[in-house]
Design a protein around this motif. Structure first.
Motif, PDB file in Angstrom:
ATOM      1  N   ALA A  68       0.989  -1.205  -0.151  1.00  0.00           N
ATOM      2  CA  ALA A  68      -0.129  -0.096  -0.052  1.00  0.00           C
ATOM      3  C   ALA A  68       0.862   1.353   0.021  1.00  0.00           C
ATOM      4  O   ALA A  68       0.565   2.272  -0.544  1.00  0.00           O
ATOM      5  N   LEU A  69       2.029   1.317   0.794  1.00  0.00           N
ATOM      6  CA  LEU A  69       2.884   2.383   0.692  1.00  0.00           C
ATOM      7  C   LEU A  69       3.450   2.605  -0.397  1.00  0.00           C
ATOM      8  O   LEU A  69       3.845   3.776  -0.912  1.00  0.00           O
ATOM      9  N   ARG A  70       3.819   1.501  -0.920  1.00  0.00           N
ATOM     10  CA  ARG A  70       4.636   1.806  -2.361  1.00  0.00           C
ATOM     11  C   ARG A  70       3.675   2.070  -3.194  1.00  0.00           C
ATOM     12  O   ARG A  70       4.077   3.145  -4.180  1.00  0.00           O
ATOM     13  N   ARG A  71       2.365   1.799  -3.452  1.00  0.00           N
ATOM     14  CA  ARG A  71       1.435   2.281  -4.640  1.00  0.00           C
ATOM     15  C   ARG A  71       1.328   3.878  -4.140  1.00  0.00           C
ATOM     16  O   ARG A  71       1.394   4.616  -5.215  1.00  0.00           O
ATOM     17  N   ARG A  72       1.231   4.261  -3.103  1.00  0.00           N
ATOM     18  CA  ARG A  72       1.104   5.681  -2.588  1.00  0.00           C
ATOM     19  C   ARG A  72       2.355   6.221  -3.077  1.00  0.00           C
ATOM     20  O   ARG A  72       1.860   7.422  -3.804  1.00  0.00           O
ATOM     21  N   VAL A  73       3.440   6.278  -2.515  1.00  0.00           N
ATOM     22  CA  VAL A  73       4.602   6.858  -2.897  1.00  0.00           C
ATOM     23  C   VAL A  73       4.948   6.848  -4.596  1.00  0.00           C
ATOM     24  O   VAL A  73       5.509   7.913  -4.893  1.00  0.00           O
ATOM     25  N   PHE A  74       4.683   5.677  -5.392  1.00  0.00           N
ATOM     26  CA  PHE A  74       5.105   5.846  -6.538  1.00  0.00           C
ATOM     27  C   PHE A  74       4.228   6.894  -7.431  1.00  0.00           C
ATOM     28  O   PHE A  74       4.259   7.024  -8.652  1.00  0.00           O
ATOM     29  N   ALA A  75       2.815   6.753  -6.835  1.00  0.00           N
ATOM     30  CA  ALA A  75       1.823   7.435  -7.600  1.00  0.00           C
ATOM     31  C   ALA A  75       2.011   9.207  -7.471  1.00  0.00           C
ATOM     32  O   ALA A  75       1.166   9.829  -7.918  1.00  0.00           O
ATOM     33  N   ASP A  76       2.649   9.660  -6.092  1.00  0.00           N
ATOM     34  CA  ASP A  76       2.542  10.767  -5.530  1.00  0.00           C
ATOM     35  C   ASP A  76       4.233  11.338  -5.297  1.00  0.00           C
ATOM     36  O   ASP A  76       4.483  10.776  -4.260  1.00  0.00           O
ATOM     37  N   THR A  77       4.601  12.327  -5.971  1.00  0.00           N
ATOM     38  CA  THR A  77       5.939  12.778  -5.841  1.00  0.00           C
ATOM     39  C   THR A  77       6.032  13.447  -4.351  1.00  0.00           C
ATOM     40  O   THR A  77       7.191  13.045  -3.855  1.00  0.00           O
ATOM     41  N   THR A  78       5.086  13.958  -4.092  1.00  0.00           N
ATOM     42  CA  THR A  78       5.150  14.702  -2.903  1.00  0.00           C
ATOM     43  C   THR A  78       5.345  13.709  -1.584  1.00  0.00           C
ATOM     44  O   THR A  78       5.769  13.616  -0.485  1.00  0.00           O
ATOM     45  N   ALA A  79       4.164  12.843  -1.765  1.00  0.00           N
ATOM     46  CA  ALA A  79       4.322  11.626  -0.599  1.00  0.00           C
ATOM     47  C   ALA A  79       5.746  10.735  -0.796  1.00  0.00           C
ATOM     48  O   ALA A  79       6.142  10.471   0.425  1.00  0.00           O
ATOM     49  N   ARG A  80       6.252  10.591  -1.735  1.00  0.00           N
ATOM     50  CA  ARG A  80       7.650  10.057  -2.054  1.00  0.00           C
ATOM     51  C   ARG A  80       8.502  10.731  -1.183  1.00  0.00           C
ATOM     52  O   ARG A  80       9.587  10.284  -0.526  1.00  0.00           O
ATOM     53  N   HIS A  81       8.514  12.195  -1.385  1.00  0.00           N
ATOM     54  CA  HIS A  81       9.491  12.980  -0.846  1.00  0.00           C
ATOM     55  C   HIS A  81       9.524  12.859   0.679  1.00  0.00           C
ATOM     56  O   HIS A  81      10.321  12.857   1.709  1.00  0.00           O
ATOM     57  N   GLN A  82       8.157  12.839   1.174  1.00  0.00           N
ATOM     58  CA  GLN A  82       7.885  12.906   2.678  1.00  0.00           C
ATOM     59  C   GLN A  82       8.235  11.668   3.203  1.00  0.00           C
ATOM     60  O   GLN A  82       8.894  11.593   4.418  1.00  0.00           O
ATOM     61  N   LEU A  83       8.270  10.363   2.547  1.00  0.00           N
ATOM     62  CA  LEU A  83       8.689   9.069   3.145  1.00  0.00           C
ATOM     63  C   LEU A  83      10.293   9.340   3.224  1.00  0.00           C
ATOM     64  O   LEU A  83      10.870   8.850   4.101  1.00  0.00           O
ATOM     65  N   GLU A  84      10.744   9.616   2.125  1.00  0.00           N
ATOM     66  CA  GLU A  84      12.447  10.102   2.084  1.00  0.00           C
ATOM     67  C   GLU A  84      12.863  10.758   3.283  1.00  0.00           C
ATOM     68  O   GLU A  84      13.819  10.677   3.958  1.00  0.00           O
TER      69      GLU A  84
END
Length: 202
Positions: A68-84
């Motif tokens: 679920a997290l992978r789907r979220r961050v690969f669909a949303d650049t802001t979310a991916r940056h947030q995780l990073e």
């Protein structure tokens, strides 16, 4: 300590190459393994991820729902940056702690997103890139992870391109040959890295 950063796109064979170095006695620090530890139940990053992304990325048993997290961050650049922002400083801290305990001539640090983040370059003496054609990456990841071609392409699109990775490389292993050839190539690099690690600093 002399350090070699190992990177490459998904499905390029980073783990296989790292295993070859480990078989030669080289300490291997894998930032993906550290990330999994940090996001395991009770891990140091799990609550921060829950706070940032909500309960939809946490399973009923309290474990991280990685899919679920992978789907979220690969669909949303802001979310991916947030995780990073949550993970990278914590991973970097653990890497530093692990390096401080080692006494080997040199260490290999596996950093899949080395080129994307630009991190770690201040602690690396060399960068080793594992490379292979994109169609090989796609086939390997589909077979290994059970993902669709579109899902793999989305991951590739979120990673640095081959040209960017190769531009950052001091050394390149093209991982399309036989296992015996791969082991021989790693053995050659190992001897060279041992010599570099033993050389006096300029």
């Amino acid at each position: 300590m002399f350090t070699v950063g190992l990177t490459g796109g998904i499905g390029s064979g980073k783990s296989t190459v790292a295993d070859c170095f480990a078989a030669l006695g080289v300490p291997v620090i894998d930032t993906d393994v550290i990330a999994r530890d940090l996001t395991a139940p009770g891990g140091a990053a799990l609550e921060a991820i829950r706070a940032a992304f909500g309960e939809t990325v946490v399973q009923a048993d309290g474990a991280l729902d990685r899919a679920a997290l992978r789907r979220r961050v690969f669909a949303d650049t802001t979310a991916r940056h947030q995780l990073e922002v949550i993970l990278h400083p914590r991973i970097r801290q653990v890497v530093g702690q692990m390096l401080a305990t080692l006494t080997a001539p040199y260490a290999l640090i596996v950093i899949p997103l080395l080129v994307e983040t630009g991190g770690y370059l201040d602690v690396l003496n060399r960068v080793l890139v594992v490379d292979c054609p994109e169609e090989v990456q796609i086939a390997r990841v589909m077979a290994r992870n059970g993902l669709t071609q579109d899902e793999v392409k989305a991951i590739l699109a979120a990673q640095a391109g081959r040209a960017d990775r190769l531009a950052a490389a001091d050394d390149v292993i093209v991982n399309t040959a036989t296992p015996a050839d791969l082991h021989a190539e790693v053995a050659t690099l190992h001897q060279r890295d041992l010599a570099l690690a033993a050389a006096p600093s300029p």
